[in-house]
Motif scaffolding. Structure first.
Motif, PDB file in Angstrom:
ATOM      1  N   ARG A  26       0.832  -1.203   0.000  1.00 56.08           N
ATOM      2  CA  ARG A  26       0.000   0.000   0.000  1.00 56.08           C
ATOM      3  C   ARG A  26       0.872   1.259   0.000  1.00 56.08           C
ATOM      4  O   ARG A  26       0.625   2.191  -0.731  1.00 56.08           O
ATOM      5  CB  ARG A  26      -0.903  -0.009   1.235  1.00 56.08           C
ATOM      6  CG  ARG A  26      -1.629   1.310   1.431  1.00 56.08           C
ATOM      7  CD  ARG A  26      -2.554   1.276   2.592  1.00 56.08           C
ATOM      8  NE  ARG A  26      -3.658   0.372   2.331  1.00 56.08           N
ATOM      9  CZ  ARG A  26      -4.656   0.180   3.194  1.00 56.08           C
ATOM     10  NH1 ARG A  26      -4.674   0.811   4.341  1.00 56.08           N
ATOM     11  NH2 ARG A  26      -5.619  -0.640   2.892  1.00 56.08           N
ATOM     12  N   TRP A  27       1.885   1.249   0.827  1.00 54.91           N
ATOM     13  CA  TRP A  27       2.745   2.419   0.902  1.00 54.91           C
ATOM     14  C   TRP A  27       3.499   2.666  -0.401  1.00 54.91           C
ATOM     15  O   TRP A  27       3.660   3.802  -0.832  1.00 54.91           O
ATOM     16  CB  TRP A  27       3.731   2.301   2.064  1.00 54.91           C
ATOM     17  CG  TRP A  27       3.149   2.911   3.291  1.00 54.91           C
ATOM     18  CD1 TRP A  27       2.680   2.264   4.389  1.00 54.91           C
ATOM     19  CD2 TRP A  27       2.907   4.305   3.520  1.00 54.91           C
ATOM     20  NE1 TRP A  27       2.164   3.159   5.287  1.00 54.91           N
ATOM     21  CE2 TRP A  27       2.289   4.409   4.783  1.00 54.91           C
ATOM     22  CE3 TRP A  27       3.139   5.454   2.775  1.00 54.91           C
ATOM     23  CZ2 TRP A  27       1.909   5.633   5.327  1.00 54.91           C
ATOM     24  CZ3 TRP A  27       2.767   6.682   3.311  1.00 54.91           C
ATOM     25  CH2 TRP A  27       2.164   6.763   4.569  1.00 54.91           C
ATOM     26  N   ILE A  28       3.940   1.574  -1.027  1.00 50.84           N
ATOM     27  CA  ILE A  28       4.659   1.729  -2.305  1.00 50.84           C
ATOM     28  C   ILE A  28       3.737   2.348  -3.349  1.00 50.84           C
ATOM     29  O   ILE A  28       4.090   3.297  -4.044  1.00 50.84           O
ATOM     30  CB  ILE A  28       5.216   0.363  -2.785  1.00 50.84           C
ATOM     31  CG1 ILE A  28       6.348  -0.069  -1.844  1.00 50.84           C
ATOM     32  CG2 ILE A  28       5.721   0.454  -4.217  1.00 50.84           C
ATOM     33  CD1 ILE A  28       6.739  -1.530  -1.970  1.00 50.84           C
ATOM     34  N   MET A 196      -7.428   7.344  -7.594  1.00 50.05           N
ATOM     35  CA  MET A 196      -6.886   6.138  -8.194  1.00 50.05           C
ATOM     36  C   MET A 196      -5.906   5.482  -7.224  1.00 50.05           C
ATOM     37  O   MET A 196      -5.913   4.265  -7.044  1.00 50.05           O
ATOM     38  CB  MET A 196      -6.157   6.522  -9.476  1.00 50.05           C
ATOM     39  CG  MET A 196      -6.326   5.509 -10.554  1.00 50.05           C
ATOM     40  SD  MET A 196      -5.984   6.115 -12.206  1.00 50.05           S
ATOM     41  CE  MET A 196      -5.014   7.547 -12.097  1.00 50.05           C
ATOM     42  N   ALA A 197      -5.090   6.317  -6.607  1.00 53.64           N
ATOM     43  CA  ALA A 197      -4.118   5.792  -5.637  1.00 53.64           C
ATOM     44  C   ALA A 197      -4.848   5.067  -4.518  1.00 53.64           C
ATOM     45  O   ALA A 197      -4.475   3.955  -4.128  1.00 53.64           O
ATOM     46  CB  ALA A 197      -3.281   6.933  -5.077  1.00 53.64           C
ATOM     47  N   GLY A 198      -5.910   5.693  -4.031  1.00 59.84           N
ATOM     48  CA  GLY A 198      -6.671   5.103  -2.938  1.00 59.84           C
ATOM     49  C   GLY A 198      -7.288   3.778  -3.335  1.00 59.84           C
ATOM     50  O   GLY A 198      -7.188   2.778  -2.624  1.00 59.84           O
ATOM     51  N   ALA A 199      -7.896   3.771  -4.537  1.00 58.77           N
ATOM     52  CA  ALA A 199      -8.569   2.563  -4.988  1.00 58.77           C
ATOM     53  C   ALA A 199      -7.558   1.432  -5.206  1.00 58.77           C
ATOM     54  O   ALA A 199      -7.789   0.291  -4.813  1.00 58.77           O
ATOM     55  CB  ALA A 199      -9.330   2.856  -6.282  1.00 58.77           C
ATOM     56  N   MET A 200      -6.428   1.765  -5.827  1.00 58.47           N
ATOM     57  CA  MET A 200      -5.460   0.720  -6.158  1.00 58.47           C
ATOM     58  C   MET A 200      -4.758   0.164  -4.936  1.00 58.47           C
ATOM     59  O   MET A 200      -4.269  -0.952  -4.940  1.00 58.47           O
ATOM     60  CB  MET A 200      -4.429   1.248  -7.150  1.00 58.47           C
ATOM     61  CG  MET A 200      -5.024   1.348  -8.535  1.00 58.47           C
ATOM     62  SD  MET A 200      -3.806   1.832  -9.727  1.00 58.47           S
ATOM     63  CE  MET A 200      -2.781   0.382  -9.771  1.00 58.47           C
ATOM     64  N   GLN A 206     -13.968   5.638   2.738  1.00 55.76           N
ATOM     65  CA  GLN A 206     -13.770   6.483   3.920  1.00 55.76           C
ATOM     66  C   GLN A 206     -12.273   6.708   4.184  1.00 55.76           C
ATOM     67  O   GLN A 206     -11.837   7.818   4.460  1.00 55.76           O
ATOM     68  CB  GLN A 206     -14.426   5.833   5.133  1.00 55.76           C
ATOM     69  CG  GLN A 206     -14.637   6.810   6.276  1.00 55.76           C
ATOM     70  CD  GLN A 206     -15.071   6.107   7.546  1.00 55.76           C
ATOM     71  OE1 GLN A 206     -15.399   4.922   7.533  1.00 55.76           O
ATOM     72  NE2 GLN A 206     -15.051   6.830   8.632  1.00 55.76           N
ATOM     73  N   GLN A 207     -11.527   5.631   4.047  1.00 58.49           N
ATOM     74  CA  GLN A 207     -10.072   5.753   4.210  1.00 58.49           C
ATOM     75  C   GLN A 207      -9.501   6.667   3.137  1.00 58.49           C
ATOM     76  O   GLN A 207      -8.648   7.502   3.405  1.00 58.49           O
ATOM     77  CB  GLN A 207      -9.421   4.375   4.097  1.00 58.49           C
ATOM     78  CG  GLN A 207      -9.652   3.492   5.295  1.00 58.49           C
ATOM     79  CD  GLN A 207      -9.077   2.099   5.075  1.00 58.49           C
ATOM     80  OE1 GLN A 207      -9.192   1.543   3.994  1.00 58.49           O
ATOM     81  NE2 GLN A 207      -8.468   1.552   6.093  1.00 58.49           N
ATOM     82  N   VAL A 211      -7.176  10.047   3.538  1.00 54.15           N
ATOM     83  CA  VAL A 211      -5.857  10.214   2.942  1.00 54.15           C
ATOM     84  C   VAL A 211      -5.826  11.455   2.045  1.00 54.15           C
ATOM     85  O   VAL A 211      -4.877  12.231   2.063  1.00 54.15           O
ATOM     86  CB  VAL A 211      -5.457   8.958   2.133  1.00 54.15           C
ATOM     87  CG1 VAL A 211      -4.186   9.207   1.345  1.00 54.15           C
ATOM     88  CG2 VAL A 211      -5.253   7.792   3.089  1.00 54.15           C
ATOM     89  N   MET A 212      -6.927  11.632   1.283  1.00 53.68           N
ATOM     90  CA  MET A 212      -6.996  12.804   0.411  1.00 53.68           C
ATOM     91  C   MET A 212      -6.819  14.072   1.231  1.00 53.68           C
ATOM     92  O   MET A 212      -6.088  14.974   0.841  1.00 53.68           O
ATOM     93  CB  MET A 212      -8.362  12.859  -0.277  1.00 53.68           C
ATOM     94  CG  MET A 212      -8.636  11.661  -1.124  1.00 53.68           C
ATOM     95  SD  MET A 212      -7.966  11.851  -2.752  1.00 53.68           S
ATOM     96  CE  MET A 212      -9.263  12.793  -3.478  1.00 53.68           C
TER      97      MET A 212
END
Ligand SMILES: [Zn+2]
Length: 306
Positions: A26-28, A196-200, A206-207, A211-212
């Protein structure tokens, strides 16, 4: 914080601990997207000649392309909401106000750019101005990229006079001149990168939102407000330069906030500064507006008898 978007951060308190492997991936992914977002941000920053600030405008959205999109949207709007007969007195008045405002754009743009130490863009040179009046109860108006404008008949009782109408139309013209449409599209693209980052990375919505916000996307609404403040200023200078009375701006926005007490059209409600702040800003700009009026409103360019 059960849904801590940072997974196994320092403050997880039970129950939601995830496996280490997923956490790293996830972090990567997030770092990759953050890098892309940062690249996008820094490679698409331009100096806005009106505000002197750096703003985000996607290089791939050219003035011409924006204009084509504006024209397409305009044709669709005019098909759905039939414009009134262009020979009605109100439609004639609106056209004349637009003509006067537009004729002062070169001087006002040059003067503001000089104050800010920037270069005038001359974006307006490609604009093909047109204004139609649309029958509607809404107290609204717009100017699309490329110079296609509309005034709703519902604005007439709120504006009440040509000076106030010029303030509103100047505000709308300013949005187009300042390329606020392209800026909004660029922000949306940045937001999409974030989504996209969140989904991938496998976050739930909600998370993603958290993050956004953490990544700085929470600036969208204040950003829209700053567009409004800029459009107010540039619009006021245009109206003053075109020999309208800028002092009508204050009672106008007072009437506007009363009129929009119920159901306000989007352009004058949600993203707009609160009426008190707006009126304060306009009052502070009044000496400059009067100076513009004196400087650019020469005899013969006033509305009477044209
Ligand atoms: Zn606006």
């Amino acid at each position: 914080m059960r849904n801590d978007p940072f997974g196994q951060g320092n403050y997880q308190q039970g129950g939601t601990r995830r496996r280490g492997g997923g956490f790293n991936l996830r972090w990567i992914i997030l770092l990759g997207f953050a890098g892309y977002a940062a690249f996008y941000w820094f490679s698409n920053r331009v100096v806005d000649p009106y505000s002197g600030e750096k703003v985000l405008i996607d290089n791939s959205i050219s003035v011409e392309e924006e204009k084509a999109m504006g024209l397409q949207a305009y044709q669709e709007i005019l098909q759905q909401e039939r414009p009134v007969d262009p020979n009605t007195p109100f439609a004639r008045d609106v056209r004349e106000i637009a003509r006067r405002l537009v004729s002062k754009i070169p001087q006002v743009e040059a003067a503001i750019a000089q104050e800010r130490g920037t270069q005038p863009t001359g974006n307006w040179k490609t604009f093909e101005w047109e204004v139609n009046v649309i029958q509607s109860d809404q107290a609204n108006a717009f100017c699309l990229p490329g110079g296609k404008m509309a005034v709703y008949t519902g604005l007439q009782p709120v504006a009440q006079n040509a000076d106030a109408m010029a303030v509103v139309m100047g505000h709308e013209i300013a949005h187009a001149l300042l390329r606020h449409g392209a800026q909004r599209m660029s922000q949306q693209k940045l937001t999409q990168i974030g989504q996209m980052a969140g989904a991938m990375s496998g976050m739930d919505p909600q998370q993603q939102q958290m993050v956004m916000a953490a990544m700085g996307y929470g600036y969208l609404l204040p950003y829209a407000r700053s567009h409004e403040t800029q459009a107010d200023e540039v619009g006021l200078m245009l109206a003053a330069a075109a020999c309208f009375d800028p002092q009508e701006a204050v009672p106008l926005w007072e009437r506007m906030s009363q009129a929009s007490g119920g159901e306000a059209p989007p352009e004058f409600s949600s993203t707009h500064p609160n009426p008190g702040t707006r009126i304060q800003n306009l009052t502070a700009l009044m000496p400059k507006a009067m100076e513009y009026r004196q400087r650019f409103c020469q005899a013969g360019s006033a509305g009477a008898g044209q």
